[in-house]
Design an enzyme around this catalytic site. Structure first.
Site, short mmCIF file in Angstrom:
data_model
loop_
_atom_site.label_atom_id
_atom_site.label_comp_id
_atom_site.label_asym_id
_atom_site.label_seq_id
_atom_site.Cartn_x
_atom_site.Cartn_y
_atom_site.Cartn_z
N LYS A 161 23.34 91.83 82.90
CA LYS A 161 24.82 92.11 83.12
C LYS A 161 25.53 90.93 83.58
CE LYS A 161 26.03 97.10 82.51
NZ LYS A 161 26.73 98.09 83.14
N SER A 191 35.91 99.17 84.81
CA SER A 191 36.08 98.13 85.31
C SER A 191 36.17 96.93 84.47
CB SER A 191 34.62 97.81 85.97
OG SER A 191 34.59 98.87 87.12
N ARG A 229 33.80 109.95 81.36
CA ARG A 229 35.33 109.89 80.58
C ARG A 229 35.42 110.21 79.44
NH1 ARG A 229 34.78 103.70 82.65
NH2 ARG A 229 32.82 104.30 81.79
N HIS A 280 36.49 105.44 90.27
CA HIS A 280 35.21 105.62 91.05
C HIS A 280 35.50 106.34 92.34
CE1 HIS A 280 33.54 101.73 88.80
NE2 HIS A 280 32.91 102.65 88.32
#
Ligand code: ADP
Length: 173
Positions: free
Chosen positions: A42, A134, A96, A18
């Site tokens: 979440k 993460s 990614r 990030h």
């Protein structure tokens, strides 16, 4: 033309991936607003307030980032509404692997439907952070592994604090 861009995400917690994206975005935009999400579905490890605080703390000390040009906000409500409210037209997201693509496409398309004037721009991950998420950081840290190459020491400390409270002690990844 586009001076301010919004970089939204969970940042639960923020990783070097990030941070790299923030640094690179600052080469293109005058100002970046890191918008920290609070998605009800979440189960976050860190509260929205904690995530905002951690990012602000890192930006103060991280080399190569002009803190004056980065804002960190806790997002309430719809992202596009927030982007509109600060007169920005750009959302930045990172890509990614191919696996990111489908979700990101869905998100970008939805946001365009909600406001066609707002454009989502994708930046490819730096190669060395292409594996980094993460989720991986949280898993490694939970199992007592070393996350120093993945997150800022401030994050590593916060993770240690959480895990030393002994919430999780499973031994499998
Ligand atoms: P979200 O829950 O919104 O996906 P994340 O914090 O996981 O929030 O990610 C925010 C954005 O940062 C996403 O666009 C994601 O693809 C990107 N990102 C996450 N990790 C990396 C990384 N290692 N390299 C580049 N981009 C990344």
């Amino acid at each position: 033309m586009y001076k301010t861009a919004v970089y939204p995400g969970s940042f639960d917690p923020i990783t070097y991936g990030h941070l790299d994206l923030i640094k690179r975005s600052l080469c293109i935009f005058d100002r970046i607003v890191v918008a920290v999400a609070a998605n009800r579905k979440k189960p976050y490890l860190f509260s929205q307030e904690e995530r905002v605080k951690i990012i602000k703390k890192i930006l103060k000390v991280e080399e190569g980032i002009d803190e004056e040009r980065v804002d960190v906000v806790g997002l309430k409500g719809l992202l596009v509404k927030y982007v509109e409210s600060i007169d920005s037209k750009v959302i930045i997201r990172g890509l990614r692997a191919v696996s990111d693509f489908e979700y990101e496409l869905q998100l970008a398309t939805t946001n365009r439907m909600l406001n066609p004037d707002i454009e989502t721009i994708f930046m490819m991950t730096a190669e060395k952070y292409s594996f980094l998420s993460s989720t991986i950081v949280k898993e490694i840290s939970r199992l007592g592994g070393d996350v120093s190459g993945m997150v800022h020491p401030i994050v590593a400390d916060e993770l240690l604090k959480i895990h030393s409270r002994g919430e999780d002690n499973e031994n499998i990844m």
